[in-house]
Design a protein around this motif. Structure first.
Motif: not given
Length: 423
Positions: A35-37, A206-210, A214-217
């Motif tokens: 996750v990006n905290d 698109t980027y990210g969940n779904g 997928g996830f991008v840092s």
């Protein structure tokens, strides 16, 4: 205001924070690889502006050792580290540390206490307004909540975002993406918008969940933003069930628009932002000059066509937002000024006489016990029997009737969460 001018006018007043030691109470320690905290970054920026700072991840500690042990650790840290200010940074489900505990902290430990809230659009009416009764000040990301705190006799400051130019910066790249969205595509109606644009032959990535990518840092975000002609930002909140269970009795959140940090990230990378409507976005940016907003699917489509056909205007607006971000809002510029104002309030504010009674309604009481029930179940699942028994003993503080209702809902919620994790 010009930064140099602000410093000149306030010379001699910029050491209010540096003489203080702070303690930040954060939810739990996050894995930055998953996750990006951003909450963690906010905490580090807080500590940076004080003489020293310490963090207690209170949820991690409660899960392992229990509530009483965690409270004792907080009190001991205040005493041993000579803490001046305690910051409490709750999420919507953080009912574990009681309001009474924070009242004792303020009254007996003689520290100043401040709420530091990132999602007040969602949780003010179910959590933070209750805790605010015993706090000295609040810093909130909800512009309108500042006025609500003041109605409760709590001084409040508006904190819209906190991003560093070391993390978000322009990259000179070909803009080979027409439209992009980075975020959780499963939330609310985001996928409906994305699908609609695709049916209109808009080339959206698109980027990210779904999403396909997928996830991008966080380190990869400036590249995506810089490659994109138009970067989208959505502002509706997520559906209540199952994880935002604490909003179940506050159904008006379904029409709330939340002020996100994405426009500020985009501004720092000199990238164009087209945002879904948010009523407080114009507090930090000028709509139509720095960024633009859309109100529905059809409006979004029309504005995408317009801005794809007007490169010069799009670039000019991105430049305007960039200049504003790097001169006024970048973390190393904005944060020191914000915290100096907060320290001035904590040092000098004349408070009205506070009520000795702590007010709670049935919504708060129910949510409090639901959260304690889910915590007890988690502790049992990890064979932490002693902390689990202690948590269970706190479930009867509001009477047997509300215990029965909340306990059943808490058990159900725990089972649902277990099912989702397994899936």
């Amino acid at each position: 205001m010009n930064t140099a001018l602000w410093k000149t006018k306030n010379r001699g007043k910029l050491n209010l924070c540096k003489s203080k030691h702070i303690l930040v109470l954060n939810d739990c320690k996050l894995d930055n690889s998953k996750v990006n905290d951003f909450a963690g970054f906010n905490t580090q920026m807080l500590i940076k502006n004080f003489d020293s700072g310490h963090i207690i991840y209170f949820i991690d500690l409660i899960r392992e050792k229990g509530i009483k042990y965690t409270e004792t650790q907080i009190v001991n840290t205040i005493r041993e580290k000579n803490i001046s200010i305690v910051f409490f940074a709750p999420n919507g489900s953080n009912y574990e540390l009681s309001i009474e505990f924070f009242k004792r902290l303020r009254d007996k430990s003689k520290v100043k206490t401040a709420l530091w809230v990132l999602d007040d659009e969602l949780i003010f009416d179910v959590l933070t307004k209750y805790y605010a009764q015993v706090f000295d000040a609040a810093v909130t990301c909800d512009y309108y909540a500042t006025f609500a705190y003041q109605k409760l006799n709590i001084p409040a400051l508006y904190f819209f975002s906190n991003f560093s130019k070391k993390d978000f910066y322009p990259i000179n790249m070909d803009k080979d993406i027409d439209v992009s969205f980075v975020g959780d595509c499963t939330k609310v109606d985001r996928m409906k918008y994305i699908t609609y644009l695709k049916t209109k032959d808009i080339k959206i990535v698109t980027y990210g969940n779904g999403s396909k990518n997928g996830f991008v840092s966080k380190r990869d975000l400036p590249k995506i933003f810089s490659r994109s002609k138009i970067n989208l930002n959505f502002t509706k909140i997520d559906k209540v069930e199952p994880f935002a269970w604490f909003l179940e009795d506050n159904t008006l959140t379904n029409i709330i628009r939340q002020n996100k940090g994405r426009p500020m990230e985009l501004a720092l990378t000199n990238s164009f932002c087209l945002s879904e409507y948010s009523p407080s976005l114009d507090v930090t940016f000028t709509i139509g000059k720095d960024v633009d907003m859309f109100y529905n699917k059809e409006d979004l489509y029309e504005k995408i066509l317009f801005y794809l056909g007007h490169d010069a205007l799009r670039v000019e607006m991105a430049n305007n937002a960039y200049k504003k971000a790097v001169t006024l809002y970048e973390a190393d510029i904005f944060m020191p000024g914000l915290l100096e104002k907060l320290c001035g309030i904590l040092d000098n504010h004349l408070y009205l006489k506070r009520e000795q009674i702590i007010y709670k309604d049935s919504i708060f009481k129910k949510n409090h016990l639901i959260r304690l029930t889910t915590m007890m179940v988690f502790q049992l699942s990890k064979f932490k029997f002693r902390p689990a028994f202690e948590t269970f003993s706190n479930l009867f503080q509001y009477g047997f009737g509300i215990f029965c209702i909340s306990f059943c809902k808490g058990i159900k919620l725990s089972l649902v969460k277990a099912f989702y994790r397994k899936m």
